[in-house]
Design a protein around this motif. Structure first.
Motif, mmCIF file in Angstrom:
data_model
loop_
_atom_site.group_PDB
_atom_site.id
_atom_site.type_symbol
_atom_site.label_atom_id
_atom_site.label_comp_id
_atom_site.label_asym_id
_atom_site.label_seq_id
_atom_site.Cartn_x
_atom_site.Cartn_y
_atom_site.Cartn_z
ATOM 1 N N GLU A 200 96.067 -8.095 -48.983
ATOM 2 C CA GLU A 200 97.479 -7.714 -49.005
ATOM 3 C C GLU A 200 98.258 -8.839 -49.667
ATOM 4 O O GLU A 200 98.177 -9.984 -49.245
ATOM 5 N N ILE A 222 111.995 -3.879 -56.394
ATOM 6 C CA ILE A 222 111.114 -3.724 -55.220
ATOM 7 C C ILE A 222 110.484 -2.338 -55.122
ATOM 8 O O ILE A 222 109.259 -2.226 -54.951
ATOM 9 N N CYS A 226 106.366 -1.641 -55.366
ATOM 10 C CA CYS A 226 105.685 -0.986 -54.238
ATOM 11 C C CYS A 226 104.981 0.293 -54.676
ATOM 12 O O CYS A 226 103.918 0.644 -54.151
ATOM 13 N N ARG A 227 105.546 0.998 -55.660
ATOM 14 C CA ARG A 227 104.915 2.222 -56.178
ATOM 15 C C ARG A 227 103.638 1.893 -56.945
ATOM 16 O O ARG A 227 102.618 2.597 -56.829
ATOM 17 N N PRO A 230 100.057 -0.456 -53.912
ATOM 18 C CA PRO A 230 100.134 -0.079 -52.489
ATOM 19 C C PRO A 230 99.838 -1.235 -51.534
ATOM 20 O O PRO A 230 100.199 -1.153 -50.350
ATOM 21 N N ARG A 233 103.486 -6.249 -50.244
ATOM 22 C CA ARG A 233 104.532 -6.220 -49.220
ATOM 23 C C ARG A 233 105.572 -7.278 -49.542
ATOM 24 O O ARG A 233 105.234 -8.336 -50.077
ATOM 25 N N ARG A 250 115.724 0.374 -48.927
ATOM 26 C CA ARG A 250 114.561 0.472 -48.050
ATOM 27 C C ARG A 250 114.516 1.834 -47.347
ATOM 28 O O ARG A 250 113.448 2.451 -47.220
ATOM 29 N N LEU A 255 110.532 2.434 -47.197
ATOM 30 C CA LEU A 255 109.739 1.206 -47.325
ATOM 31 C C LEU A 255 109.915 0.284 -46.115
ATOM 32 O O LEU A 255 109.733 -0.929 -46.216
ATOM 33 N N ARG A 258 107.064 -1.947 -45.493
ATOM 34 C CA ARG A 258 106.615 -2.794 -46.613
ATOM 35 C C ARG A 258 107.675 -3.792 -47.083
ATOM 36 O O ARG A 258 107.382 -4.654 -47.896
ATOM 37 N N VAL A 259 108.892 -3.648 -46.609
ATOM 38 C CA VAL A 259 109.961 -4.593 -46.947
ATOM 39 C C VAL A 259 110.557 -5.094 -45.641
ATOM 40 O O VAL A 259 111.237 -4.349 -44.924
#
Length: 448
Positions: A200, A222, A226-227, A230, A233, A250, A255, A258-259
């Motif tokens: 990660e 961001i 993220c897209r 995967p 983070r 977010r 997200l 992830r954020v």
């Protein structure tokens, strides 16, 4: 080689602890290292909440929190002459030989330098920021800077880009401006004891969430990163008016997992946040230097940053990936950074930062500037006024009037309270075994 001359320096700025930021860190660390070189250093700033009066910090650093309250963005209200009595008293009580002002946006800095020149002291100014030339605020600020630097003995900028900007804004001769970069406390900012897994990838952002720091860029960058990845983070530390936009982003892109939004981060906690990540992201739209990049690199993080201001001067090419302040270009820079992560050795990066940036080296170079400033010749009022007249058809005359009134007010104070009636304070000497170091973790050991 002759014996080193001991200076007695008054640092002045509206920006100092307990407030946190690049200017505050610079003044604190520089002062601590100058004290270690045997100089006397006193700091003057405005009161912060219940922190008023005289305090002592780590290493015997004496701070005058004068009873002025911040008016706007941690700046005191401009009074022109209201600060002259207290500035004069501090200069005489502490037997100061040189005044060093910090930050063009600091009202207290401008007023203290003006009064110091009226009293015949040598002054040095450090510019920590970049300003434009087109908007109304910048035009006003540049004229104020031209007034302050008309009589400055020497000036310091934190990057070559900053020097060029300051020379153009103030009309100061380039030979009077020195470039001395910021530094980082590598003893405080160390990599994680064990290397992080790359299953990660964590990208860290620590910044004030304002327009100038590129918070709007983060809103677009961001979700796209993220897209594409995967396993990426984000950890976002900092607060400001743009935080709402990041929170909305977010929510919009789902997200939340992830954020991570940390809010404001205390400086003592910055390292603990940095060492949880692999990449440090800086999205500033303007930056004279950026100490945050140094702190991240010292912790072993690969940096992705916008190519603005003095940022390209900060790190070697293999330690940073630069991008235009454009969302698509920043996404490409992050992709490149992720691809070269396996080649990054945090410990090696930390050791290189030890050699590249050191506060003791900054202090020694600043000491040379002080030596040169004290060699500048003194001039009488008439010759001094001629410098202000060259600042503009109307502004020049106004600046002369301001300086004449300041000169008369100073003489009035000399009659009302002669210098010999102001008691000189004994120097506070701290033995080496009492010195706990210059880390900000120790700075709260202050007392009245």
């Amino acid at each position: 080689m002759g014996e080193r001359k001991r200076h007695r320096i008054l640092m002045v700025s509206d920006f100092f602890y307990p407030n946190f930021g690049g200017v505050e860190n610079h003044i604190y660390y520089l002062s601590q290292c100058l004290l270690k070189l045997g100089h006397k250093v006193v700091v003057m700033t405005h009161a912060y909440q219940n922190r008023s009066g005289v305090r002592y910090m780590t290493g015997g650093l004496k701070v005058y929190y004068v009873p002025w309250r911040p008016f706007l963005m941690q700046n005191t209200f401009p009074t022109f002459y209201g600060t002259l009595p207290i500035v004069r008293t501090i200069l005489l009580r502490e037997k100061i030989s040189l005044v060093h002002g910090h930050q063009a946006f600091s009202t207290l800095c401008h007023e203290a330098l003006m009064h110091a020149r009226t009293m015949g002291y040598k002054v040095v100014f450090t510019d920590h920021s970049l300003y434009g030339f087109a908007d109304a605020g910048s035009i006003h600020m540049n004229k104020v800077l031209q007034f302050t630097l008309a009589e400055v003995s020497q000036a310091i900028c934190v990057s070559h880009t900053s020097k060029e900007n300051t020379v153009l804004r103030s009309g100061l001769p380039p030979e009077k401006v020195f470039v001395i970069p910021n530094a980082v406390d590598t003893a405080m900012f160390k990599p994680a004891p064990t290397r992080l897994s790359r299953h990660e990838i964590v990208i860290v952002v620590i910044s004030r969430l304002v327009y100038r720091k590129g918070a709007d860029l983060l809103v677009e960058v961001i979700p796209e990163v993220c897209r594409l990845y995967p396993n990426v983070r984000f950890i976002v530390g900092g607060d400001g008016p743009k935080r709402v936009r990041l929170e909305e982003m977010r929510e919009k892109h789902s997200l939340q997992d992830r954020v991570e939004m940390l809010g404001a981060v205390q400086h003592s906690q910055v390292r603990s946040v940095l060492i949880t990540g692999h990449i440090f992201l800086n999205s500033s739209l303007t930056e004279a230097f950026c100490i945050a990049i140094l702190e991240a690199a010292s912790c072993g993080l690969l940096t992705v940053s916008t190519r603005v201001g003095g940022v390209p001067e900060v790190l070697p090419d293999d330690m940073v990936v630069l991008a235009k302040p454009d969302p698509s270009d920043m996404v490409q820079a992050i992709k490149k950074a992720i691809s070269i992560l396996p080649n990054i050795d945090p410990e090696e990066m930390h050791n290189r930062m030890k050699e590249l940036y050191n506060w003791h080296d900054v202090a020694k170079r600043t000491e040379i500037v002080y030596d040169r400033a004290l060699k500048c010749s003194n001039q009488n009022l008439i010759k001094r006024l001629s410098r202000y007249l060259s600042c503009g058809a109307w502004a020049g005359k106004l600046f002369c009037l301001v300086m004449i009134i300041d000169f008369l007010f100073w003489h009035l104070l000399q009659r009302w309270q002669p210098a010999e009636d102001i008691e000189e304070v004994p120097d506070f000497v701290l033995s080496h075994d009492q010195d706990a170091g210059i880390s900000p973790d120790n700075k709260n050991q202050s007392f009245r």
